[in-house]
Structure formats: structure tokens, C-alpha cells
Scaffold this active site. Structure first.
Site, PDB file in Angstrom:
ATOM      1  N   ARG A 114       0.865  -1.154  -0.029  1.00 54.62           N
ATOM      2  CA  ARG A 114      -0.033  -0.082  -0.082  1.00 54.62           C
ATOM      3  C   ARG A 114       0.866   0.921  -0.025  1.00 54.62           C
ATOM      4  O   ARG A 114       1.622   1.270   0.938  1.00 54.62           O
ATOM      5  CB  ARG A 114      -0.921   0.107   1.291  1.00 54.62           C
ATOM      6  CG  ARG A 114      -2.021   1.002   1.025  1.00 54.62           C
ATOM      7  CD  ARG A 114      -2.812   1.075   2.626  1.00 54.62           C
ATOM      8  NE  ARG A 114      -1.938   1.678   3.398  1.00 54.62           N
ATOM      9  CZ  ARG A 114      -1.687   1.562   4.650  1.00 54.62           C
ATOM     10  NH1 ARG A 114      -2.471   0.355   4.994  1.00 54.62           N
ATOM     11  NH2 ARG A 114      -0.883   2.274   5.377  1.00 54.62           N
ATOM     12  N   GLU A 141       4.926   6.982   2.542  1.00 52.03           N
ATOM     13  CA  GLU A 141       5.923   5.680   2.384  1.00 52.03           C
ATOM     14  C   GLU A 141       5.225   4.597   1.643  1.00 52.03           C
ATOM     15  O   GLU A 141       3.973   4.761   1.196  1.00 52.03           O
ATOM     16  CB  GLU A 141       6.037   5.266   3.895  1.00 52.03           C
ATOM     17  CG  GLU A 141       4.597   5.016   4.558  1.00 52.03           C
ATOM     18  CD  GLU A 141       4.848   4.018   5.545  1.00 52.03           C
ATOM     19  OE1 GLU A 141       6.059   3.511   5.667  1.00 52.03           O
ATOM     20  OE2 GLU A 141       3.887   3.658   6.438  1.00 52.03           O
ATOM     21  N   ASN A 179       4.185   0.542   1.958  1.00 50.55           N
ATOM     22  CA  ASN A 179       4.235  -0.544   3.148  1.00 50.55           C
ATOM     23  C   ASN A 179       4.165  -1.948   2.416  1.00 50.55           C
ATOM     24  O   ASN A 179       3.415  -2.062   1.409  1.00 50.55           O
ATOM     25  CB  ASN A 179       2.876  -0.596   3.618  1.00 50.55           C
ATOM     26  CG  ASN A 179       2.589   0.868   4.309  1.00 50.55           C
ATOM     27  OD1 ASN A 179       3.405   1.052   5.793  1.00 50.55           O
ATOM     28  ND2 ASN A 179       1.960   1.696   4.086  1.00 50.55           N
ATOM     29  N   SER A 211      -2.246  -2.958   5.944  1.00 52.43           N
ATOM     30  CA  SER A 211      -3.636  -3.473   6.585  1.00 52.43           C
ATOM     31  C   SER A 211      -4.883  -2.358   6.038  1.00 52.43           C
ATOM     32  O   SER A 211      -4.780  -1.332   5.410  1.00 52.43           O
ATOM     33  CB  SER A 211      -3.633  -3.376   7.886  1.00 52.43           C
ATOM     34  OG  SER A 211      -3.059  -2.138   8.562  1.00 52.43           O
ATOM     35  N   LYS A 224      12.442   2.785   4.920  1.00 48.67           N
ATOM     36  CA  LYS A 224      12.537   4.376   4.704  1.00 48.67           C
ATOM     37  C   LYS A 224      14.025   4.544   4.272  1.00 48.67           C
ATOM     38  O   LYS A 224      14.119   5.560   3.468  1.00 48.67           O
ATOM     39  CB  LYS A 224      12.269   4.919   6.088  1.00 48.67           C
ATOM     40  CG  LYS A 224      10.463   4.883   6.446  1.00 48.67           C
ATOM     41  CD  LYS A 224      10.407   4.902   7.416  1.00 48.67           C
ATOM     42  CE  LYS A 224       8.832   4.908   7.553  1.00 48.67           C
ATOM     43  NZ  LYS A 224       8.340   3.521   7.771  1.00 48.67           N
ATOM     44  N   LYS A 279      12.823  10.239  10.462  1.00 52.96           N
ATOM     45  CA  LYS A 279      12.369   8.830  10.516  1.00 52.96           C
ATOM     46  C   LYS A 279      13.211   7.707  10.971  1.00 52.96           C
ATOM     47  O   LYS A 279      14.137   7.771  10.167  1.00 52.96           O
ATOM     48  CB  LYS A 279      11.664   8.450   9.380  1.00 52.96           C
ATOM     49  CG  LYS A 279      10.476   9.419   8.853  1.00 52.96           C
ATOM     50  CD  LYS A 279       9.643   9.075   7.697  1.00 52.96           C
ATOM     51  CE  LYS A 279       8.643   9.775   7.402  1.00 52.96           C
ATOM     52  NZ  LYS A 279       7.566   8.974   6.268  1.00 52.96           N
ATOM     53  N   GLU A 337       7.961   0.616  11.433  1.00 56.99           N
ATOM     54  CA  GLU A 337       6.624   0.758  11.010  1.00 56.99           C
ATOM     55  C   GLU A 337       5.659   0.745  12.041  1.00 56.99           C
ATOM     56  O   GLU A 337       5.904   0.261  13.201  1.00 56.99           O
ATOM     57  CB  GLU A 337       6.416  -0.503  10.085  1.00 56.99           C
ATOM     58  CG  GLU A 337       7.496  -0.795   8.964  1.00 56.99           C
ATOM     59  CD  GLU A 337       7.302   0.070   7.914  1.00 56.99           C
ATOM     60  OE1 GLU A 337       6.356   0.679   7.539  1.00 56.99           O
ATOM     61  OE2 GLU A 337       8.290   0.482   7.368  1.00 56.99           O
ATOM     62  N   GLY A 338       4.452   1.131  11.593  1.00 57.75           N
ATOM     63  CA  GLY A 338       3.253   0.786  12.607  1.00 57.75           C
ATOM     64  C   GLY A 338       2.867   2.250  13.327  1.00 57.75           C
ATOM     65  O   GLY A 338       1.785   2.108  14.175  1.00 57.75           O
ATOM     66  N   ARG A 387      -7.360   7.712   5.414  1.00 58.25           N
ATOM     67  CA  ARG A 387      -7.240   7.707   6.830  1.00 58.25           C
ATOM     68  C   ARG A 387      -7.276   9.280   7.060  1.00 58.25           C
ATOM     69  O   ARG A 387      -6.666   9.891   6.452  1.00 58.25           O
ATOM     70  CB  ARG A 387      -6.154   6.828   7.351  1.00 58.25           C
ATOM     71  CG  ARG A 387      -6.255   5.530   7.257  1.00 58.25           C
ATOM     72  CD  ARG A 387      -4.925   4.809   7.632  1.00 58.25           C
ATOM     73  NE  ARG A 387      -3.807   5.160   6.578  1.00 58.25           N
ATOM     74  CZ  ARG A 387      -2.647   5.167   7.029  1.00 58.25           C
ATOM     75  NH1 ARG A 387      -2.267   4.290   8.166  1.00 58.25           N
ATOM     76  NH2 ARG A 387      -1.611   5.425   6.416  1.00 58.25           N
TER      77      ARG A 387
HETATM   78  P1  ADP Z   1       4.864   4.315   9.708  1.00 56.58           P
HETATM   79  O1  ADP Z   1       5.675   3.194   8.937  1.00 56.58           O
HETATM   80  O2  ADP Z   1       5.196   4.177  11.285  1.00 56.58           O
HETATM   81  O3  ADP Z   1       3.447   4.266   9.415  1.00 56.58           O
HETATM   82  P2  ADP Z   1       5.107   6.683   8.130  1.00 56.58           P
HETATM   83  O4  ADP Z   1       6.245   7.070   7.436  1.00 56.58           O
HETATM   84  O5  ADP Z   1       4.033   6.340   7.472  1.00 56.58           O
HETATM   85  O6  ADP Z   1       5.658   5.786   9.174  1.00 56.58           O
HETATM   86  O7  ADP Z   1       4.687   7.875   9.165  1.00 56.58           O
HETATM   87  C1  ADP Z   1       3.712   7.758   9.997  1.00 56.58           C
HETATM   88  C2  ADP Z   1       2.640   9.061  10.091  1.00 56.58           C
HETATM   89  O8  ADP Z   1       3.515  10.350  10.317  1.00 56.58           O
HETATM   90  C3  ADP Z   1       2.292   9.002   8.746  1.00 56.58           C
HETATM   91  O9  ADP Z   1       0.927   8.284   8.543  1.00 56.58           O
HETATM   92  C4  ADP Z   1       1.825  10.587   8.456  1.00 56.58           C
HETATM   93  O10 ADP Z   1       0.745  10.813   9.443  1.00 56.58           O
HETATM   94  C5  ADP Z   1       2.891  11.299   9.305  1.00 56.58           C
HETATM   95  N1  ADP Z   1       4.152  11.412   8.377  1.00 56.58           N
HETATM   96  C6  ADP Z   1       4.968  10.767   8.153  1.00 56.58           C
HETATM   97  N2  ADP Z   1       5.642  11.385   7.142  1.00 56.58           N
HETATM   98  C7  ADP Z   1       5.322  12.468   6.910  1.00 56.58           C
HETATM   99  C8  ADP Z   1       5.745  13.696   6.151  1.00 56.58           C
HETATM  100  N3  ADP Z   1       6.560  13.838   5.268  1.00 56.58           N
HETATM  101  N4  ADP Z   1       4.746  14.937   6.342  1.00 56.58           N
HETATM  102  C9  ADP Z   1       3.864  14.808   7.214  1.00 56.58           C
HETATM  103  N5  ADP Z   1       3.510  13.825   7.981  1.00 56.58           N
HETATM  104  C10 ADP Z   1       4.061  12.665   7.849  1.00 56.58           C
HETATM  105 MG    MG Z   2       2.685   4.691   7.339  1.00 58.03          MG
END
Ligand code: ADP
Ligand code: MG
Length: 474
Positions: free
Chosen positions: A125, A144, A146, A151, A305, A364, A368-369, A450
């Protein structure tokens, strides 16, 4: 994006009545989670949190996200087959990140022994936010991708009925009809079914690796149910069960409780807390087998990442996807700014920029999660601490996406109904199947929207931040 439900958001009494109806419909449709109090039992369940109204999403961006999904499938598949790229990209990270290092160890062991599986299945996803351009127009930017345990494909197929219901109650029947139908779990199951078929043993099963304490079980069941409808049997087991009862025969066929396993579908195993020594051994056993793993260890690593950051480097996509300039252009258009923090001048400069303007960046780790990223003051403190250490290579820096907020109500069990300022994240589900070198399936199979309150920097539905939503295309 302005909300076209503005007038409805003002009448508190009406919102409460509407929320009651929406919640009842959500329960009736099966938009469910187990409770935090009883995560391993379905005796008591509640609704998965969701928005009262669908959120506006520009049709053009929705179309763009769908159009680039097959490209992302190709890219992930290409990375997973490129040992030199994975090794080089992750070399600095695995020195300091023990979790990624452990996954990489398994990868190396499997490579050394020779990869037994011949069929590969990707269920991923790709997630996006809508960046506000200087001229006010929104642009699709990837957050990102996944590649393991992506899920909410199951619950996302149940929420359109809820939002249609809400709009119908308000007499907005034309608007209700514009909410897109969506069934990712069916498409994900089709991918699993194809891999199962190509594995080529009619009596073999699909093994779903899950935790016992799994609140999101109904989402997983949606896929199981689709498989059963195709006469493909699924067993749910934990890593512990694999380590106790799993074995390989001389052809590295995987058996569990005496039954052959065609496909292993991971809904566990993406974060450090999910592994103890026994689980790591089980993971290695699964990886060594000729069963189709979804994902195989290389594809899990392709979703880190650090890989995402290296893919954004000039010229990298061209090497991974040679002679496909249009694919490369579509992919690159969705990339936000991504910066390596490896020791050296480039990383020093990235850190200096982040320290000078902390609100423009996200830090970052390889996790994940949800709930792992660092923002604002916390990011500054961490960067100050890591500045001169090799440890900084276990993180990446990313441009922070700033979508335009809008009003909506986030409905959660036990929480009052109130209007808050929100932003959304759009995910597109992708499925591909490869047999040897031949790609036999490559498609997109649905979406997930979401939405979260702007007061939260990070995300995650099960993490208690984001809630399920539907795009209302405009
Ligand atoms: P995870 O693998 O924990 O889901 P993500 O990279 O998806 O990591 O980041 C988790 C959450 O943080 C995202 O769902 C989003 O709400 C926020 N986020 C992540 N990267 C960004 C970004 N570059 N700008 C704004 N919000 C972000
Ligand atoms: Mg995410």
C-alpha cells in the site's frame, strides 16, 4: 480543501444524532475492531474509528495515485531482486539499526543457500498526503510504501456504505451515490489465490502469520473469507507455532501440523517487539522454504525508509527501471524531499537545514506501525544528540508535507462528537505476482483514506490517531 459539509458541521444536536446512526450502521456493516481491553477475544468488539463525513479529495490526485500504483509495484519488485542495491543502500543503516540488521542477516543467509521460492507475491500500500503548493493547489506526495502487513483493505470495503448512509439520512442522495465502491480485500485475496495456484499443489494451504492479541482481526478475516470462497484454505498461526511445529522437507517444502503450505502471508513481523529469539528462528525457517512469502525478506527490506530515501536520489530510478522514462517520471512526481543522514557532507547539510527550520522536516527511523517518527523539538534534540555519531545513519530526514486542514468529526468509541481540524492520508493497494522472471499479475485493487486531527504529527488507526474515511471526489 474546504469541506462541502460545512453547514452540517454547525448543528451540534444534528451531528450527535447523525453520529449515532453512523455508528450503528458501521457496526452492522462490520467496521469492527477488538477492544484494547480484550485484544485476543471477539466476545466484546466495537466499531473501528471513522469520520462522520467523507473527506474531499481532488479526483485528479486520486487518479494520479491509482495510475502510479503499477509503477510502484514494478519498482518494489525490481528493488527486491537487486541484491547489490539492497546491500549498498542498507550498509550504513544496518551498522546501527539492529532490527534492520537482523532482517538483513536472514536475507544474506537465504541468498547464500539459494532462494527456494519461485513464485513471488507483493501486496503493498502506497500512502500519500496532499501537499499545498505555493499557489494553493494540492499535489500528491508519497509518505511511504508498506510492503509488509499493509492493513485496512478489509475494513475499507465496508466504510463506503456507512458514508452513503450518512449522506442519505441528510437527503444528499446524489452525493451519497458519488462515494466510490471499494474492495481491496477481494483484490488482495486474488493475488494470494494466484500465487497459491502457481505454487501448484491443490492440497496446500495459505498460512496467515498473526499475533494472538490482534485487534484488527476482522480486517484480516475479510481476506481469509475471500480465499475460502475460492476453496483455498487458510490457517492462522503465530510465529511460536511455526517454531514448534514447522519443518522443511528435503525440497524445502514447508509443513505445519503435517500440512503443506503454499503461501505465507505476514500480518506480523514488521516491528522489533514482535520478535523474540524463537520468532526470529521461525522467520528464518519460513524464508528458507519454497512457499510463497508475502512478502519475502527482500521485499520487506525494499520497503524500508532508507530504501525510499535512496530511490529519490538522482539517477537511481533510471538504473532500477531502465528504458522506462515514463514510469520513472510518474514515480518521481510523487516523491517529497528525502535526505540521507549518513556521515559526511551531504548528511551534515541535511542536519543543518533541519535544525534551522525544524517545522519543515520529519525525522524517521527504520520502523513501521506509527508513532516512531520525530517532529519539532523532539527532532531537534535527537539530531543534536546524533550529530557526530554513526547512529544517525539509521534515520532518514523527510520534507514535512503540509496539507490544507478541513473540518470533520472523528468518531471513536467513548469519545464525544465534536468538529476538529483534520488532514487525510490516501493509500492505494497494489498487487503483483511474479513467477521466475515473468510478471503474471500487476494491478491496483482499491484505496484507503485515513484522516486525523491536525494536532497529531504521526498517524496510525490502531495506534489511536487516524480514523477510517472515504474520499469524496471533487
Ligand atoms: P509508519 O511506517 O510508522 O506508518 P510513516 O512514514 O507512514 O511511518 O509515518 C507515520 C505517520 O506520520 C504518517 O501516517 C503521517 O501521518 C505522518 N508523516 C510521515 N511522514 C510525513 C511527512 N513527510 N509529512 C507529514 N506527515 C508525515
Ligand atoms: Mg505509514
Amino acid at each position: 480543501m474546504a469541506s462541502s459539509w460545512g453547514s452540517f458541521l454547525q448543528d451540534e444536536q444534528q451531528l450527535e444524532e447523525l453520529a449515532r446512526q453512523a455508528v450503528d450502521r458501521a457496526l452492522a456493516e462490520g467496521v469492527l475492531l477488538r477492544t484494547t481491553q480484550e485484544p485476543s477475544s471477539s466476545n466484546v468488539v466495537s466499531y473501528a474509528p471513522f469520520t462522520l463525513f467523507p473527506s474531499l479529495v481532488p479526483s485528479a490526485l486520486l487518479e494520479q495515485a491509482y495510475a502510479v500504483q503499477m509503477d510502484f509495484n514494478l519498482l518494489v519488485d525490481a528493488v527486491s531482486q537487486n541484491a547489490a542495491f539492497l546491500e549498498q543502500t542498507l550498509s550504513s543503516t544496518i551498522k546501527r539499526d539492529t532490527f534492520t540488521a537482523r532482517l538483513f542477516d536472514i536475507y544474506k543467509q537465504v541468498l547464500k543457500e539459494g532462494i527456494a521460492q519461485t513464485v513471488f507475491l507483493g501486496l503493498n500500500r502506497s500512502d500519500y498526503m496532499f501537499q499545498r503548493n505555493a499557489d494553493g493547489s494540492p499535489a500528491l506526495k508519497q509518505i511511504e510504501i508498506n510492503t509488509i502487513s499493509a492493513s485496512f483493505g478489509g475494513l475499507a470495503s465496508r466504510t463506503p456504505a456507512v458514508h452513503r448512509h450518512v449522506l442519505n439520512v441528510l437527503g444528499k442522495t446524489k452525493e451519497a451515490a458519488r462515494i466510490l465502491s471499494n474492495n481491496p480485500s477481494k483484490g488482495l485475496a486474488l493475488g494470494i489465490a494466484k500465487a497459491w495456484e502457481l505454487y501448484g499443489s491443490a492440497k496446500a494451504l495459505v498460512l496467515l502469520i498473526a499475533q494472538e492479541k490482534e485487534r484488527n482481526v476482522f480486517d484480516q478475516r475479510a481476506i481469509e473469507n475471500e480465499l475460502l470462497a475460492r476453496n483455498i484454505r487458510v490457517i492462522r498461526r503465530r510465529f511460536e507455532d511455526v517454531s514448534e511445529k514447522g519443518s522443511l522437507d528435503q525440497d524445502r517444502k514447508l509443513f505445519l501440523d503435517g500440512q503443506e503450505i503454499a503461501v505465507v502471508y505476514f500480518r506480523d513481523g514488521y516491528m522489533p517487539s514482535q520478535y523474540n529469539q524463537q520468532n526470529w528462528e521461525a522467520r528464518l525457517l519460513l524464508e528458507r522454504s519454497c512457499s510463497v512469502k508475502c512478502p519475502d525478506i527482500a521485499t520487506q527490506l525494499a520497503g524500508t525508509k532508507k530504501v525510499q530515501q535512496e530511490l529519490s536520489r538522482v539517477g537511481v530510478l533510471e538504473v532500477l527501471l531502465p528504458d522506462q522514462p515514463e514510469v520513472v517520471a510518474r514515480l518521481r512526481a510523487t516523491f517529497a524531499g528525502l535526505y540521507s543522514l549518513d556521515l559526511g557532507e551531504e548528511g551534515d547539510q541535511a542536519i543543518a537545514e533541519a535544525l534551522a527550520a525544524p517545522n519543515r522536516f520529519v525525522l524517521k527511523p527504520q520502523r513501521e506501525g506509527g508513532g516512531n517518527n520525530l517532529y519539532g523539538e523532539e527532532m531537534v534534540q535527537t539530531l543534536e544528540r546524533l550529530k557526530d555519531s554513526e547512529e544517525r545513519a539509521s534515520y532518514i530526514l523527510m520534507e514535512k508535507i503540509e496539507p490544507e486542514p478541513f473540518g470533520n468529526c472523528l468518531l471513536r468509541p467513548g469519545c464525544p462528537v465534536r468538529v476538529v481540524q483534520c488532514i487525510s492520508e490516501l493509500g492505494i493497494f497494489g498487487v503483483y505476482v511474479r513467477q521466475g522472471k515473468t510478471l503474471v499479475m500487476n494491478k491496483h485493487v482499491g484505496h484507503l483514506l485515513r484522516t486525523k486531527a491536525t494536532e497529531h504529527a504521526d498517524g496510525g488507526v490502531v495506534a489511536g490517531v487516524a480514523v477510517l474515511d472515504n474520499p469524496y471526489p471533487v
